[in-house]
Design a protein around this motif. Structure first.
Motif, PDB file in Angstrom:
ATOM      1  N   TYR A   1     -84.929  29.285 108.902  1.00  0.00           N
ATOM      2  CA  TYR A   1     -86.255  29.310 109.509  1.00  0.00           C
ATOM      3  C   TYR A   1     -87.181  30.272 108.773  1.00  0.00           C
ATOM      4  CZ  TYR A   1     -84.749  33.722 111.669  1.00  0.00           C
ATOM      5  OH  TYR A   1     -84.312  35.012 111.872  1.00  0.00           O
ATOM      6  N   TYR A   2     -88.476  30.122 109.066  1.00  0.00           N
ATOM      7  CA  TYR A   2     -89.490  31.041 108.552  1.00  0.00           C
ATOM      8  C   TYR A   2     -89.779  32.070 109.639  1.00  0.00           C
ATOM      9  CZ  TYR A   2     -90.332  27.388 105.061  1.00  0.00           C
ATOM     10  OH  TYR A   2     -90.187  26.458 104.061  1.00  0.00           O
ATOM     11  N   THR A   3     -89.478  33.334 109.364  1.00  0.00           N
ATOM     12  CA  THR A   3     -89.709  34.363 110.362  1.00  0.00           C
ATOM     13  C   THR A   3     -91.194  34.526 110.651  1.00  0.00           C
ATOM     14  OG1 THR A   3     -89.377  36.697 110.912  1.00  0.00           O
ATOM     15  CG2 THR A   3     -89.735  36.185 108.601  1.00  0.00           C
ATOM     16  N   LYS A   4     -91.514  34.874 111.881  1.00  0.00           N
ATOM     17  CA  LYS A   4     -92.907  35.145 112.234  1.00  0.00           C
ATOM     18  C   LYS A   4     -93.263  36.611 112.011  1.00  0.00           C
ATOM     19  CE  LYS A   4     -92.259  35.980 117.214  1.00  0.00           C
ATOM     20  NZ  LYS A   4     -92.620  35.505 118.580  1.00  0.00           N
ATOM     21  N   ASN A   5     -92.275  37.400 111.592  1.00  0.00           N
ATOM     22  CA  ASN A   5     -92.536  38.798 111.273  1.00  0.00           C
ATOM     23  C   ASN A   5     -93.235  38.917 109.928  1.00  0.00           C
ATOM     24  OD1 ASN A   5     -91.314  39.904 113.615  1.00  0.00           O
ATOM     25  ND2 ASN A   5     -89.298  39.569 112.706  1.00  0.00           N
ATOM     26  N   CYS A   6     -94.040  39.944 109.780  1.00  0.00           N
ATOM     27  CA  CYS A   6     -94.837  40.136 108.568  1.00  0.00           C
ATOM     28  C   CYS A   6     -94.646  41.507 107.936  1.00  0.00           C
ATOM     29  CB  CYS A   6     -96.326  39.959 108.879  1.00  0.00           C
ATOM     30  SG  CYS A   6     -96.726  38.410 109.697  1.00  0.00           S
ATOM     31  N   VAL A   7     -93.885  42.377 108.606  1.00  0.00           N
ATOM     32  CA  VAL A   7     -93.753  43.775 108.199  1.00  0.00           C
ATOM     33  C   VAL A   7     -92.308  44.226 108.426  1.00  0.00           C
ATOM     34  CG1 VAL A   7     -94.530  46.135 108.733  1.00  0.00           C
ATOM     35  CG2 VAL A   7     -96.167  44.253 108.816  1.00  0.00           C
ATOM     36  N   LYS A   8     -91.870  45.231 107.665  1.00  0.00           N
ATOM     37  CA  LYS A   8     -90.596  45.876 107.941  1.00  0.00           C
ATOM     38  C   LYS A   8     -90.782  47.389 107.900  1.00  0.00           C
ATOM     39  CE  LYS A   8     -88.983  45.569 103.127  1.00  0.00           C
ATOM     40  NZ  LYS A   8     -87.925  45.026 102.228  1.00  0.00           N
ATOM     41  N   ASN A   9     -89.969  48.099 108.686  1.00  0.00           N
ATOM     42  CA  ASN A   9     -90.066  49.555 108.706  1.00  0.00           C
ATOM     43  C   ASN A   9     -89.178  50.166 107.624  1.00  0.00           C
ATOM     44  OD1 ASN A   9     -87.406  49.580 109.688  1.00  0.00           O
ATOM     45  ND2 ASN A   9     -88.036  49.895 111.813  1.00  0.00           N
ATOM     46  N   GLN A  10     -89.086  51.476 107.595  1.00  0.00           N
ATOM     47  CA  GLN A  10     -88.339  52.163 106.541  1.00  0.00           C
ATOM     48  C   GLN A  10     -86.842  51.852 106.576  1.00  0.00           C
ATOM     49  OE1 GLN A  10     -88.018  56.460 106.999  1.00  0.00           O
ATOM     50  NE2 GLN A  10     -88.682  56.317 109.137  1.00  0.00           N
ATOM     51  N   TYR A  11     -86.360  51.335 107.697  1.00  0.00           N
ATOM     52  CA  TYR A  11     -84.947  50.990 107.830  1.00  0.00           C
ATOM     53  C   TYR A  11     -84.674  49.512 107.549  1.00  0.00           C
ATOM     54  CZ  TYR A  11     -85.279  55.443 110.272  1.00  0.00           C
ATOM     55  OH  TYR A  11     -85.549  56.743 110.600  1.00  0.00           O
ATOM     56  N   GLY A  12     -85.709  48.778 107.174  1.00  0.00           N
ATOM     57  CA  GLY A  12     -85.557  47.361 106.879  1.00  0.00           C
ATOM     58  C   GLY A  12     -85.643  46.465 108.097  1.00  0.00           C
ATOM     59  N   GLU A  13     -85.955  47.042 109.254  1.00  0.00           N
ATOM     60  CA  GLU A  13     -86.078  46.251 110.480  1.00  0.00           C
ATOM     61  C   GLU A  13     -87.439  45.570 110.508  1.00  0.00           C
ATOM     62  OE1 GLU A  13     -83.368  49.269 113.224  1.00  0.00           O
ATOM     63  OE2 GLU A  13     -85.564  49.496 113.135  1.00  0.00           O
ATOM     64  N   GLU A  14     -87.433  44.271 110.732  1.00  0.00           N
ATOM     65  CA  GLU A  14     -88.670  43.508 110.654  1.00  0.00           C
ATOM     66  C   GLU A  14     -89.424  43.498 111.985  1.00  0.00           C
ATOM     67  OE1 GLU A  14     -87.766  39.642 109.125  1.00  0.00           O
ATOM     68  OE2 GLU A  14     -87.162  40.413 107.169  1.00  0.00           O
ATOM     69  N   LYS A  15     -90.755  43.398 111.877  1.00  0.00           N
ATOM     70  CA  LYS A  15     -91.624  43.341 113.047  1.00  0.00           C
ATOM     71  C   LYS A  15     -92.905  42.635 112.651  1.00  0.00           C
ATOM     72  CE  LYS A  15     -93.076  48.115 112.075  1.00  0.00           C
ATOM     73  NZ  LYS A  15     -93.248  49.460 112.658  1.00  0.00           N
ATOM     74  N   GLN A  16     -93.787  42.419 113.598  1.00  0.00           N
ATOM     75  CA  GLN A  16     -94.965  41.595 113.341  1.00  0.00           C
ATOM     76  C   GLN A  16     -96.127  42.353 112.720  1.00  0.00           C
ATOM     77  OE1 GLN A  16     -96.175  38.764 116.364  1.00  0.00           O
ATOM     78  NE2 GLN A  16     -94.134  38.690 117.232  1.00  0.00           N
ATOM     79  N   THR A  17     -96.287  43.637 113.040  1.00  0.00           N
ATOM     80  CA  THR A  17     -97.481  44.351 112.588  1.00  0.00           C
ATOM     81  C   THR A  17     -97.144  45.719 112.016  1.00  0.00           C
ATOM     82  OG1 THR A  17     -97.835  45.293 114.783  1.00  0.00           O
ATOM     83  CG2 THR A  17     -98.939  43.207 114.295  1.00  0.00           C
ATOM     84  N   PHE A  18     -98.080  46.233 111.193  1.00  0.00           N
ATOM     85  CA  PHE A  18     -98.008  47.610 110.714  1.00  0.00           C
ATOM     86  C   PHE A  18     -98.234  48.562 111.884  1.00  0.00           C
ATOM     87  CE2 PHE A  18     -99.522  45.551 106.722  1.00  0.00           C
ATOM     88  CZ  PHE A  18     -98.542  46.018 105.849  1.00  0.00           C
ATOM     89  N   GLU A  19     -97.418  49.606 111.952  1.00  0.00           N
ATOM     90  CA  GLU A  19     -97.589  50.619 112.991  1.00  0.00           C
ATOM     91  C   GLU A  19     -97.464  52.034 112.427  1.00  0.00           C
ATOM     92  OE1 GLU A  19     -95.744  48.403 116.897  1.00  0.00           O
ATOM     93  OE2 GLU A  19     -94.353  49.041 115.317  1.00  0.00           O
TER      94      GLU A  19
END
Length: 220
Positions: free
Chosen positions: A127-145
């Motif tokens: 699948y194509y993930t809907k996440n667009c960002v990852k944090n310093q640990y490589g965990e993906e999420k949708q937005t920059f925080e």
């Protein structure tokens, strides 16, 4: 290039003062820029079937159930069962009576529907993930925080696409002294990224700009 670096690059392009830490981003223009960078990054990621967003997940289809919870965080590309690719079949009602075409699946509410099997099956979902960002640990999420969050758009394309796209959006004026330069750099990076990372069927198409830029670019 992380979130803070993208912001500072934009600040330089806009002739604003750079910051040393994320906590210094307190002005109204800073908040606008942070929001626009997130929007541009998200719109680019959702504008095409990018190879860099492809993920893989395996789920268990229990025997005699014919359905699994749809826990896929994005758009399904392929489903494989027993080494065979299953095709999407829109008429989900057929699965309730097990009368669907062979080797097909469907979607209904929060379920993925399959034929009924007499033993457990391992379902591989690409699948194509809907996440667009990852944090310093490589965990993906949708937005920059956070300052060290990183876009899923690969280098070296993330800088010209996100930075120049954000600058065009923030200023929104084709008559701005650097607007033509930003547009040129944005178009060049976007075109190259399409060739390398876009779905094969879309690589020969003309560039489609994110929605936020279209009104501005239409004025040129």
């Amino acid at each position: 290039m992380n979130y803070l670096e993208l912001i500072n690059k934009c600040l330089v392009e806009l002739n604003y003062k750079q910051v040393n830490t994320f906590s210094e981003l307190t002005k109204n223009e800073h908040n606008k820029l942070k929001n626009i960078i997130n929007i541009i990054n998200s719109e680019i990621c959702t504008s095409d079937k990018w190879n860099f967003l492809i993920r893989n997940k395996k789920l268990t289809l229990s025997k005699n159930s014919g359905e699994i919870e749809n826990t896929i965080d994005g758009r399904i590309k392929d489903i494989i069962v027993d080494g065979k690719k299953y095709e999407y079949f829109a008429n989900f009602e057929h699965f309730f009576t097990n009368s669907q075409p062979s080797s097909t699946y469907s979607l209904f509410n929060d379920k993925i529907l399959f034929p009924t099997f007499n033993k457990d099956k391992t379902v591989e979902i690409i699948y194509y993930t809907k996440n667009c960002v990852k944090n310093q640990y490589g965990e993906e999420k949708q937005t920059f925080e956070e300052a060290d969050d990183i876009s899923l758009i690969p280098n070296p394309f993330v800088e010209p696409i996100v930075v120049y796209g954000a600058c065009m959006r923030l200023k929104g004026n084709p008559k701005h002294a650097r607007f033509s330069y930003w547009l040129s750099m944005y178009k060049d990076a976007f075109a190259k990224s399409k060739i390398i990372f876009a779905h094969k069927k879309n690589r020969k198409f003309k560039i489609h700009f994110p929605l936020l830029l279209r009104f501005t670019l239409a004025e040129i």
